[in-house]
Design an enzyme around this catalytic site. Structure first.
Site, PDB file in Angstrom:
ATOM      1  N   ASP A 324       4.518 111.688-105.431  1.00  0.00           N
ATOM      2  CA  ASP A 324       4.752 112.974-106.077  1.00  0.00           C
ATOM      3  C   ASP A 324       6.257 113.103-106.310  1.00  0.00           C
ATOM      4  OD1 ASP A 324       4.425 115.464-107.171  1.00  0.00           O
ATOM      5  OD2 ASP A 324       3.299 116.320-105.508  1.00  0.00           O
ATOM      6  N   GLU A 527       3.394 126.106-107.111  1.00  0.00           N
ATOM      7  CA  GLU A 527       3.885 125.407-105.915  1.00  0.00           C
ATOM      8  C   GLU A 527       4.491 126.398-104.911  1.00  0.00           C
ATOM      9  OE1 GLU A 527       5.326 121.389-106.545  1.00  0.00           O
ATOM     10  OE2 GLU A 527       5.023 121.603-108.685  1.00  0.00           O
TER      11      GLU A 527
HETATM   12  C1  BGC Z   1       3.465 118.479-108.074  1.00  0.00           C
HETATM   13  C2  BGC Z   1       2.374 117.621-108.630  1.00  0.00           C
HETATM   14  C3  BGC Z   1       2.631 117.284-110.054  1.00  0.00           C
HETATM   15  C4  BGC Z   1       4.007 116.691-110.216  1.00  0.00           C
HETATM   16  C5  BGC Z   1       4.367 116.387-111.649  1.00  0.00           C
HETATM   17  C6  BGC Z   1       4.819 117.928-108.379  1.00  0.00           C
HETATM   18  O1  BGC Z   1       5.793 118.803-107.974  1.00  0.00           O
HETATM   19  O2  BGC Z   1       3.307 118.601-106.693  1.00  0.00           O
HETATM   20  O3  BGC Z   1       1.148 118.261-108.491  1.00  0.00           O
HETATM   21  O4  BGC Z   1       1.660 116.412-110.518  1.00  0.00           O
HETATM   22  O5  BGC Z   1       4.966 117.579-109.707  1.00  0.00           O
HETATM   23  O6  BGC Z   1       4.575 117.522-112.383  1.00  0.00           O
HETATM   24  C1  BGC Z   2       8.775 120.180-112.805  1.00  0.00           C
HETATM   25  C2  BGC Z   2       7.360 120.100-112.317  1.00  0.00           C
HETATM   26  C3  BGC Z   2       7.364 119.631-110.930  1.00  0.00           C
HETATM   27  C4  BGC Z   2       8.261 120.515-110.123  1.00  0.00           C
HETATM   28  C5  BGC Z   2       8.199 120.241-108.669  1.00  0.00           C
HETATM   29  C6  BGC Z   2       9.611 121.028-111.874  1.00  0.00           C
HETATM   30  O1  BGC Z   2      10.941 121.083-112.260  1.00  0.00           O
HETATM   31  O2  BGC Z   2       8.824 120.691-114.074  1.00  0.00           O
HETATM   32  O3  BGC Z   2       6.594 119.248-113.086  1.00  0.00           O
HETATM   33  O4  BGC Z   2       6.088 119.654-110.444  1.00  0.00           O
HETATM   34  O5  BGC Z   2       9.549 120.539-110.602  1.00  0.00           O
HETATM   35  O6  BGC Z   2       8.854 119.476-107.947  1.00  0.00           O
END
Ligand code: BGC
Ligand code: BGC
Length: 851
Positions: A324, A527
């Site tokens: 991730d 998140e």
């Molecule tokens: C998230 C994932 C996601 C990834 C890409 C991460 O922060 O936990 O679920 O697929 O970002 O966007």
């Molecule tokens: C991104 C997401 C990712 C997230 C988390 C964001 O800046 O756009 O895709 O999941 O950071 O770490």
């Protein structure tokens, strides 16, 4: 008043490690059991000797540089096709809210052109390398949700309520088709988390708190996205590569803290949290995303036992494990730029959005030195090649590429609308108020009534789902749109009035409405930005409750349509409503709600409610971990609950409202600013005596000379901190202010301290104060510059001040209007994060004022 003195004696903070401060985490189980709890599975796809031979031959031709390139996935903002060609990178992703050319309105053709450019680069062999097609992943978590115009399905929590695995398969299929139009060949979905503590900001990405639903759902979603193993549909270009995420235990963290620690037995890990993976694997899922969280203290990205022994050996997974977003950096000893531990533990591909070049170089060096063995490297690359071969990427099989009519097609929207109807859970329907007759006079109120962004939640065009307007949803319907169309068709009257006001001209008879439908709920988040300290809805604000009460006071029957990513404590709102519908986050087809709550023009039910709770609904505000099968299970609405029109069930209008928000010894932290300002607190900048300006978005300033600026910055994760810069032209402050005074005496009773993480980038040159205000005439000011001057520059530390210090300085905690104001008279650059009142923390506070 002696705090000035106290502070200057230097009462500083510093608990070990920022995150641990003040956290009453339960003791950790010392040993991970190594039991036989996991089934032994054979890979879902039998080994194809021809394909395996091709992998062997590719591997034999690839240089070590090319192999390491395959392990890297970079983000499209930070990687060019030229980089892909030069470094032979294995994958790209677009993160939440990233689009080709930075254009939110990028067309499917723009997406496709970009996909083509990266693909061509990956197949370029002019440097003598081997052509390995790149794979592009995107979070199509409720439809192709980064794309304007795509069909947006209800988030998973709503799908859980439908109890309809066949529908889940059709949603998977439709989503795969929309993704395929844009040349993207991999979706980071489904999330198969089992969310146990509804304070978790990702609860809505979870189908259910109970593993029961996960089995059939994960299976059908994988079949929908990837096609059926053993049939011609499997990965045929109409169907794409899927990623079950986040392996494993993401939904089980202590206090629902995103990326936290899941302290459960191995049996519970396997039977509760891994239920979705086991059926996803049986359905042939090709990739699995490792999770940010740890299990009993050990980070998943470095967990050899779970990634290799369990997932690959025991559960027979022969696809690849993707990391991730920089998740490897949490593994002890790792940084974003170097983490052989993760590869050695069984991670096959790093998700390393921006710093990929350094990680590539370091990983290459580690592969050359043997720190990463040739065997492990070859295994990781083989797995990636296997998935690429199975997915037909070498043949560039893209039957739907550019067929933009598929995006948001009527057929797909019909599936989404069906899902909306089936996801609605009727919690209360006293006196059989619903269904409503569309021939009557209907008032539609609430800020979610005509607000497609709000009804869609996080992971919608932008990462957080914020910053969108109705223009960003061509072809979609708001909840009001659906009601309006149905009422107009039936010859009734409808008025949209967000604040619930109407006049004698609003309805043709000059009277009041027959009924009010009030649509309200949580604003979008994603998140950890969605993590909560309390599950009380509108803690300290209650504007929606006021609206319900205002309508009730006029004897207008009230229907609540509640938009939320989780069950919340809403007893007050329930008491003030005659009918109450949990509508979750329905997505682009808001009209599906009218299909259920309104009869047709003849008064016949169109669609009855069939939704059943897949999460338990709390009776009391401290029931944050409330799950079916709990001992002493005592929810307000149990798992499986959901009324339909035949039901006569009456729900009391006197659900407990008082005394429940504060149960002695069970008071949660009060969050003032944790990633974002938390209800009821709002962030303002005040320059000298000018009127305070609200800080919205991630950068704000006090005015044209930028005397004070506030910018979102990263401490531990994206945008979880604020950098405040005072030029010192005039004195000025940054304030966390509540719209109405808050009685916070309970925090005094529970010996709370104000705690925050700070970093001094430029030390103060004049007086600085921490202020807690209790109205215009009442404030407690504590000098802070001594403390700030003692900080080591550019390092984060956690500081805490006993709230009693503010009491001594004159704060009246029964009516707090500003939970914290930081004021500086001179230049200063200060970063702050995690501003909280933490019960029980007074005793260990650096600044104590008692005894
Ligand atoms: C998230 C994932 C996601 C990834 C890409 C991460 O922060 O936990 O679920 O697929 O970002 O966007
Ligand atoms: C991104 C997401 C990712 C997230 C988390 C964001 O800046 O756009 O895709 O999941 O950071 O770490």
């Amino acid at each position: 008043m002696s705090f000035g003195k106290v502070v200057s004696v230097g009462i500083l903070l510093i608990c070990a490690g920022l995150t641990a401060c003040g956290d009453d985490t339960p003791p950790k189980p010392t040993n991970n059991e190594r039991t036989d709890t996991w089934p032994r599975l054979a890979p879902a796809l039998p080994r194809d000797p021809e394909l395996e031979a091709r992998i062997e031959s590719l591997l034999a031709q690839m240089s070590i540089e090319e192999k390491v390139g395959q392990l890297i996935q970079a983000e499209i903002k930070y990687v060019t096709p030229e980089d892909v060609r030069k470094y032979h990178l294995g994958s790209i992703l677009n993160g939440g809210g990233t689009y080709p050319n930075n254009d939110k309105f990028a067309s499917p053709q723009d997406w496709l052109a970009m996909a083509d450019a990266y693909y061509e680069a990956s197949m370029d062999t002019s440097d003598g390398g081997v052509a390995i097609p790149i794979i592009w992943g995107s979070d199509a978590v409720h439809g192709h949700n980064n794309l304007v115009g795509a069909t947006l399905f209800p988030h998973n929590i709503g799908l859980g309520a439908t109890r309809d695995p066949d529908l889940i398969r059709r949603i998977g299929e439709a989503t795969a088709r929309e993704v395929a139009v844009t040349g993207v060949n991999w979706t980071f979905a489904p999330t198969v988390a089992v969310a146990r503590d509804d304070r978790w900001g990702r609860t809505y990405e979870s189908y259910s708190e109970d593993p029961e639903i996960l089995g059939p759902y994960a299976e059908q979603m994988i079949k929908g996205i990837q096609g059926e193993v053993g049939s011609t549909s499997f990965l045929d270009g109409y169907h794409l590569v899927s990623a079950a995420k986040h392996f494993v235990g993401d939904g089980g963290t202590t206090r629902g803290r995103d990326r936290g620690d899941t302290q459960v037995s191995e049996k519970d890990l396997a039977e509760i949290h891994a239920a979705g993976y086991i059926s996803a694997l049986k359905a042939g899922v090709q990739t699995i995303m490792a999770s940010f969280n740890s299990w009993n203290g050990e980070r998943l990205h470095g967990h050899a036992y779970l990634l290799t022994e369990v997932l690959k050996n025991r559960l027979g997974f022969d696809g690849f494990v993707v990391g991730d977003w920089n998740g490897h950096r949490f593994v002890p000893g790792c940084t974003v730029e170097s983490c052989p531990q993760a590869i050695n533990a069984g991670l096959d591909m790093f998700m390393v959005p921006s710093d990929w070049k350094a990680l590539y170089e370091n990983t290459l060096a580690q592969a050359k030195s043997g720190e990463i063995s040739a065997e492990r490297l070859n295994d990781a690359v083989s797995r990636i090649l296997r998935v690429k071969l199975r997915a037909g990427l070498f043949e560039r099989n893209q039957p739907l590429a550019g067929k933009s009519g598929i995006l948001g097609s009527a057929e797909h929207r019909a599936i989404a609308r069906e899902a909306v109807r089936k996801s609605l859970v009727l919690l209360k329907n006293n006196g059989g108020l619903l269904p409503l007759d569309p021939r009557g006079k209907i008032l539609v109120a609430g800020d979610a009534a005509d607000n497609i962004a709000k009804q869609s939640g996080g992971w919608t065009i932008s990462w957080q789902g914020t910053g969108n307007t109705d223009e960003d949803f061509p072809g979609a319907t708001s909840i009001y749109d659906g009601i309006r169309d149905a009422v107009k068709k039936a010859g009734g009257e409808v008025l949209l009035s967000v604040d619930g006001t109407y006049t004698k001209d609003s309805f043709s008879d000059g009277g009041k409405p027959d009924v009010a439908i009030v649509v309200y709920g949580e604003d979008p988040y994603a998140e950890w930005h969605g993590d909560l300290a309390s599950i009380e809805y509108q803690l300290g604000i209650k504007t929606d409750l006021a609206l319900l009460k205002k309508l009730k006071a006029q004897n207008i029957p009230v229907v609540s349509i509640f938009i939320s990513g989780r069950p919340l404590w809403v007893n007050k709102e329930l008491n003030a409503s005659d009918a109450f519908v949990a509508a979750w986050l329905p997505g682009s087809e808001g009209a599906g709600i009218a299909d259920v709550i309104l009869t047709d023009a003849e008064g016949n039910i169109q669609h009855d409610f069939t939704g059943r709770l897949s999460f338990s609904w709390p009776r009391l505000v401290h029931q944050t971990v409330l799950n079916r099968r709990d001992e002493n299970y005592d929810p307000l609405f149990a798992y499986g609950y959901g009324l339909n029109y035949g039901d006569q069930t009456q729900i009391s209008n006197n659900l407990p409202e008082d005394g429940e928000t504060y149960v002695e010894g069970r008071l949660e932290d009060a969050w003032l600013l944790v990633s974002r300002p938390r209800s009821p607190w709002q962030l303002f900048i005040a320059d000298a005596d000018k009127a305070p300006l609200p800080v919205t978005g991630n950068r704000a300033s006090s005015g044209s000379d930028e005397n004070i600026t506030v910018a979102s910055i990263d401490m531990e994760s994206q945008e979880d901190a604020r950098l405040i810069h005072w030029k010192g032209l005039r004195d000025g402050s940054v304030q966390l202010v509540a719209p109405k005074p808050q009685n916070l005496n309970r925090y005094l009773k529970e010996n709370a301290a104000l705690t925050m993480d700070i970093r001094v980038d430029q030390p103060p040159e004049g007086p600085v104060d921490a202020i807690i205000a209790c109205g215009d005439d009442c404030a407690a000011e504590l000098p802070l510059q001594g403390l700030l001057q003692q900080q080591s520059p550019d390092t984060w530390s956690n500081v805490s001040i006993d709230l009693q210090c503010f009491v001594r300085a004159g704060a009246d905690f029964s009516r707090i209007s500003s939970g914290l104001t930081l004021r500086s008279k001179g230049p200063l650059s200060l970063a702050v994060a995690n501003i909280k009142y933490v019960p029980g923390a007074a005793e260990s506070a650096e600044l104590k004022c008692r005894g």
